[in-house]
Write an enzyme that holds these catalytic residues in place. Structure first.
Site, PDB file in Angstrom:
ATOM      1  CB  THR A 158     -16.405 -14.297   3.263  1.00  0.00           C
ATOM      2  OG1 THR A 158     -17.533 -13.751   3.939  1.00  0.00           O
ATOM      3  CG2 THR A 158     -16.626 -14.177   1.760  1.00  0.00           C
ATOM      4  CG  HIS A 160      -7.998  -9.670 -14.791  1.00  0.00           C
ATOM      5  ND1 HIS A 160      -7.042 -10.597 -15.126  1.00  0.00           N
ATOM      6  CD2 HIS A 160      -8.952  -9.766 -15.755  1.00  0.00           C
ATOM      7  CE1 HIS A 160      -7.379 -11.203 -16.234  1.00  0.00           C
ATOM      8  NE2 HIS A 160      -8.548 -10.727 -16.638  1.00  0.00           N
TER       9      HIS A 160
END
Length: 417
Positions: A328, A380
């Protein structure tokens, strides 16, 4: 009478309902076959609904209605005759109005008295032209303003002070309209909101940052942009460099190119890159399939094609489904830094930002370089810090030195020239 029942077609797999966003025709209009008659919102895209036959249309759903796939939303009377003679009737009033419009002009022309009266209105506290414009824009009544100009005339400074609410609640506060407008969010916007909230709640999202030196890319674009455009028919932009850098890094760090499915990790041996594109209906993320095999010109051509489809509302659900990683570019809107949100079920997203000329240290010397901050948000649960940082460093290396890393040392061959 032959009447066609138009039903909502399936926009794509797993979509069971859509919302009538806008009717492009009115009840009772004559429509031509394949003429767009409505825009419908699904939870993935906005699509046009074309007329299946020509005839008089009868609407069976209102704007804002949520309808099921396969539900009848309108009827088309195929036996109805096409209306004729509509254009001449519409032109007749224009011919009649022309002489009427000319009469007031002749009557008003010989009125020269207004400039003579101007000095008297100034003496009674009337605003100057500049002051009047400010008062009108801010909705302030000139009668409430004390003029400090000659003979009490309201000056531009008087108007500016009156238009600013004073401390402590002065009676000279703005008196303009204070309306509010409530608009229902589209199905697409509501779905995006749900997905963004779920990402924040259901992933262990972290963001790591770095900066890249755009000097070499600037040089390549300046040197080859005309030749590149002439040969390939598209411009040489930044996105092709970042797409190539990302696909290389994904192959170096395969866990970034993976997703979680319950208790399992799914790795992809291909790089389907979702490119965030701003359109009239909001942010869309069309996908470049197998971007790892694309040349610079192929990346630019595909991005151009998908961006046009987004702009024109022609993008399909299939073209926005199945990406493995997203890029993006908030820099096109002036963003200096951000923490992009992951596009589920993907596990990572790269955010590009504004390019700023900044002083940096190079070989012990302070020089001015075009620099960009880049940010990578990642899940994560599946990507460790070592992989995330290594991935972003690999992207930085490729952008800092595109000729050696992305073009094999031959910039003309790398650009297909």
């Amino acid at each position: 009478m032959s009447v066609l029942e138009m039903k909502v077609p399936s926009p794509g797999e797993s979509i069971t309902e859509v919302e009538i966003a806008t009717w492009l025709v009115k009840d009772g209009d004559y429509v031509e076959k394949d003429q767009p008659i409505a825009e419908v919102d699904s939870d993935k895209a906005t699509l046009e609904l074309p007329a299946e036959q020509s005839g008089i249309i009868t609407l069976k759903a209102e704007e804002g209605d949520v309808v099921q796939v396969g539900q009848v939303v309108c009827l088309i009377d195929m036996d109805a005759a096409r209306p004729e003679g509509g254009a001449p009737a519409a032109e007749a009033p224009k011919q009649e109005e022309a002489p009427k419009a000319a009469e007031p002009a002749k009557q008003e022309a010989p009125k020269p008295a207004a400039p003579v009266a101007a000095p008297q209105t100034y003496a009674t506290g009337a605003p100057s032209p500049a002051a009047k414009k400010i008062l009108d824009e801010k909705g302030v009544d000139a009668a409430q303003v004390s003029g400090t100009g000659r003979d009490g005339r309201i000056t531009k400074t008087d108007a500016e002070l009156a238009a600013v609410p004073a401390l402590g609640g002065s009676p000279l506060t703005a008196t303009g309209a204070r309306t509010t407008t409530t608009t229902k969010l589209s199905v697409l916007r509501r779905k995006i909101a749900q997905r963004l909230v779920s990402v924040k709640n259901e992933t262990a999202m972290l963001t790591t940052f770095n900066e890249v030196d755009m000097s070499e890319i600037f040089r390549l674009r300046k040197q080859y942009k005309e030749e590149f455009a002439q040969k390939h028919g598209v411009g040489l932009g930044f996105m092709s460099f970042f797409t190539k850098a990302v696909t290389r890094a994904l192959q170096m760090y395969p866990d970034v190119n993976a997703s979680i499915d319950g208790d399992f990790k799914v790795n992809y041996d291909f790089c389907d890159i979702s490119i965030a594109v701003s359109g009239p209906k909001g942010l869309m993320v069309p996908v470049l399939r197998n971007a790892e095999n694309m040349s610079f010109s192929a990346v630019e051509a595909n991005i151009k094609d998908l961006a046009i489809k987004v702009r024109d509302g022609k993008i399909t659900v299939d073209e926005m489904t199945g990406g493995t990683f997203t890029i993006t570019n908030g820099g096109t809107f002036g963003s200096m830094m951000s923490t992009p949100i992951i596009n589920p079920p993907q596990s990572a997203i790269l955010g590009m930002h504004n390019i700023i000329q900044r002083p940096v240290a190079v070989d012990g010397q302070v020089v001015i370089r075009p620099m960009m901050y880049v940010a990578m948000s990642y899940d994560h649960r599946i990507i460790d810090g070592k992989e995330s940082v290594g991935f972003l460093v690999a992207v930085k290396e490729a952008i800092d030195n595109p000729v050696e890393i992305l073009m094999g040392g031959d910039e003309r061959k790398g650009l297909g020239l």
